[in-house]
Design a protein around this motif. Sequence first.
Motif, short mmCIF file in Angstrom:
data_model
loop_
_atom_site.label_atom_id
_atom_site.label_comp_id
_atom_site.label_asym_id
_atom_site.label_seq_id
_atom_site.Cartn_x
_atom_site.Cartn_y
_atom_site.Cartn_z
N LEU A 134 0.84 -1.20 0.00
CA LEU A 134 0.00 0.00 0.00
C LEU A 134 0.87 1.25 0.00
O LEU A 134 0.69 2.16 -0.81
CB LEU A 134 -0.94 0.01 1.21
CG LEU A 134 -1.71 1.31 1.45
CD1 LEU A 134 -2.66 1.61 0.30
CD2 LEU A 134 -2.46 1.25 2.77
N GLN A 135 1.84 1.31 0.91
CA GLN A 135 2.73 2.47 1.01
C GLN A 135 3.51 2.67 -0.29
O GLN A 135 3.66 3.80 -0.77
CB GLN A 135 3.70 2.30 2.17
CG GLN A 135 3.05 2.37 3.52
CD GLN A 135 4.03 2.03 4.64
OE1 GLN A 135 5.06 1.39 4.42
NE2 GLN A 135 3.68 2.43 5.85
N ALA A 136 3.99 1.59 -0.87
CA ALA A 136 4.77 1.69 -2.11
C ALA A 136 3.90 2.20 -3.27
O ALA A 136 4.34 3.06 -4.04
CB ALA A 136 5.38 0.33 -2.46
N PHE B 116 9.35 5.84 2.74
CA PHE B 116 9.13 5.52 4.15
C PHE B 116 10.42 4.90 4.68
O PHE B 116 10.92 3.92 4.13
CB PHE B 116 7.95 4.54 4.29
CG PHE B 116 7.50 4.37 5.69
CD1 PHE B 116 6.63 5.28 6.27
CD2 PHE B 116 7.93 3.30 6.45
CE1 PHE B 116 6.21 5.14 7.57
CE2 PHE B 116 7.52 3.15 7.76
CZ PHE B 116 6.65 4.07 8.32
N LYS B 117 10.95 5.46 5.72
CA LYS B 117 12.24 5.01 6.27
C LYS B 117 11.99 3.96 7.35
O LYS B 117 11.95 4.26 8.54
CB LYS B 117 13.03 6.20 6.79
CG LYS B 117 13.38 7.17 5.68
CD LYS B 117 14.12 8.37 6.18
CE LYS B 117 14.42 9.29 5.01
NZ LYS B 117 14.91 10.58 5.41
N TYR B 118 11.82 2.72 6.91
CA TYR B 118 11.50 1.62 7.82
C TYR B 118 12.54 1.45 8.92
O TYR B 118 12.21 1.04 10.02
CB TYR B 118 11.38 0.31 7.02
CG TYR B 118 10.22 0.31 6.07
CD1 TYR B 118 8.94 0.05 6.52
CD2 TYR B 118 10.40 0.59 4.72
CE1 TYR B 118 7.86 0.05 5.65
CE2 TYR B 118 9.34 0.60 3.85
CZ TYR B 118 8.07 0.33 4.32
OH TYR B 118 7.00 0.34 3.46
N PHE B 119 13.79 1.79 8.64
CA PHE B 119 14.86 1.62 9.62
C PHE B 119 14.70 2.56 10.82
O PHE B 119 15.36 2.37 11.84
CB PHE B 119 16.24 1.80 8.98
CG PHE B 119 16.39 3.08 8.19
CD1 PHE B 119 16.71 4.27 8.80
CD2 PHE B 119 16.21 3.07 6.82
CE1 PHE B 119 16.85 5.44 8.08
CE2 PHE B 119 16.35 4.24 6.08
CZ PHE B 119 16.67 5.43 6.71
N ASN B 120 13.82 3.55 10.74
CA ASN B 120 13.59 4.47 11.85
C ASN B 120 12.50 3.97 12.79
O ASN B 120 12.12 4.67 13.72
CB ASN B 120 13.18 5.85 11.34
CG ASN B 120 14.35 6.61 10.74
OD1 ASN B 120 15.51 6.36 11.07
ND2 ASN B 120 14.06 7.53 9.85
N VAL C 279 -0.65 -3.80 12.28
CA VAL C 279 0.76 -3.58 11.97
C VAL C 279 1.11 -2.20 12.52
O VAL C 279 0.45 -1.22 12.22
CB VAL C 279 1.02 -3.63 10.45
CG1 VAL C 279 2.47 -3.26 10.14
CG2 VAL C 279 0.68 -5.00 9.89
N SER C 280 2.13 -2.17 13.37
CA SER C 280 2.51 -0.91 14.00
C SER C 280 3.96 -0.56 13.69
O SER C 280 4.83 -1.43 13.68
CB SER C 280 2.34 -1.00 15.52
OG SER C 280 0.99 -1.19 15.84
N PHE C 281 4.17 0.72 13.45
CA PHE C 281 5.50 1.28 13.25
C PHE C 281 5.71 2.25 14.40
O PHE C 281 5.08 3.31 14.45
CB PHE C 281 5.58 2.01 11.92
CG PHE C 281 5.36 1.13 10.73
CD1 PHE C 281 6.43 0.54 10.08
CD2 PHE C 281 4.08 0.88 10.25
CE1 PHE C 281 6.24 -0.29 8.98
CE2 PHE C 281 3.87 0.06 9.15
CZ PHE C 281 4.95 -0.52 8.52
N LYS D 294 4.90 9.41 16.95
CA LYS D 294 5.46 8.34 17.78
C LYS D 294 5.14 6.96 17.23
O LYS D 294 5.92 6.02 17.37
CB LYS D 294 4.92 8.42 19.22
CG LYS D 294 5.10 9.77 19.88
CD LYS D 294 6.52 10.01 20.28
CE LYS D 294 6.63 11.30 21.05
NZ LYS D 294 7.76 12.09 20.70
N GLU D 295 3.94 6.84 16.63
CA GLU D 295 3.51 5.52 16.16
C GLU D 295 2.50 5.68 15.02
O GLU D 295 1.68 6.59 15.03
CB GLU D 295 2.86 4.74 17.30
CG GLU D 295 2.38 3.37 16.93
CD GLU D 295 1.79 2.60 18.10
OE1 GLU D 295 1.13 1.59 17.84
OE2 GLU D 295 1.99 3.01 19.27
N ILE D 296 2.60 4.76 14.06
CA ILE D 296 1.61 4.64 12.99
C ILE D 296 1.10 3.21 13.05
O ILE D 296 1.89 2.26 12.97
CB ILE D 296 2.21 4.92 11.60
CG1 ILE D 296 2.94 6.26 11.57
CG2 ILE D 296 1.12 4.86 10.54
CD1 ILE D 296 3.79 6.47 10.34
N SER D 297 -0.22 3.06 13.22
CA SER D 297 -0.81 1.73 13.32
C SER D 297 -1.83 1.52 12.21
O SER D 297 -2.70 2.36 11.98
CB SER D 297 -1.50 1.54 14.67
OG SER D 297 -0.56 1.53 15.71
#
Length: 141
Positions: free
Chosen positions: A34-36, A89-93, A107-109, A119-122
Amino acid sequence: MRYIIIIIISITSLGCKGQNKTLKETPLMSVIKLQAAEAVLNFEEAKKYIDLDKVFEKFPESHDVEKQWKEMITVLHNLGNNKKFTNQFKYFNYTITENVNNSKAKVSFVAIDKGSKIKEISYSLYEIDNKWKVFDIQYVN
């Protein structure tokens, strides 16, 4: 020498046989797709992974949710042309978690940097026909 080459070829061919495996779609894979798709404004592809009506139902003033979504994604995409922002989207962060409970998942980042503005994206998802769709997105400041 000839035997060593035969052994190396045999080991290499055996090692490659197990790598042609198609993975079952997971909630995390759906969120990433979705993000891509959104990042490159591929709306038709993105719609495979999001239930727009459910995501936008908390905004009752939204009459044409698809149009609103496309405008929002386009604005975010155009911000990526600015040097301060990026579309990637910088997944490593983030610390990434995936919790699956039958046909629902989350799914939480969670931002690694405690000083981060978000702080969080869910993403909340449901499974339908062996595919996962996002039905809610929460941002925690």
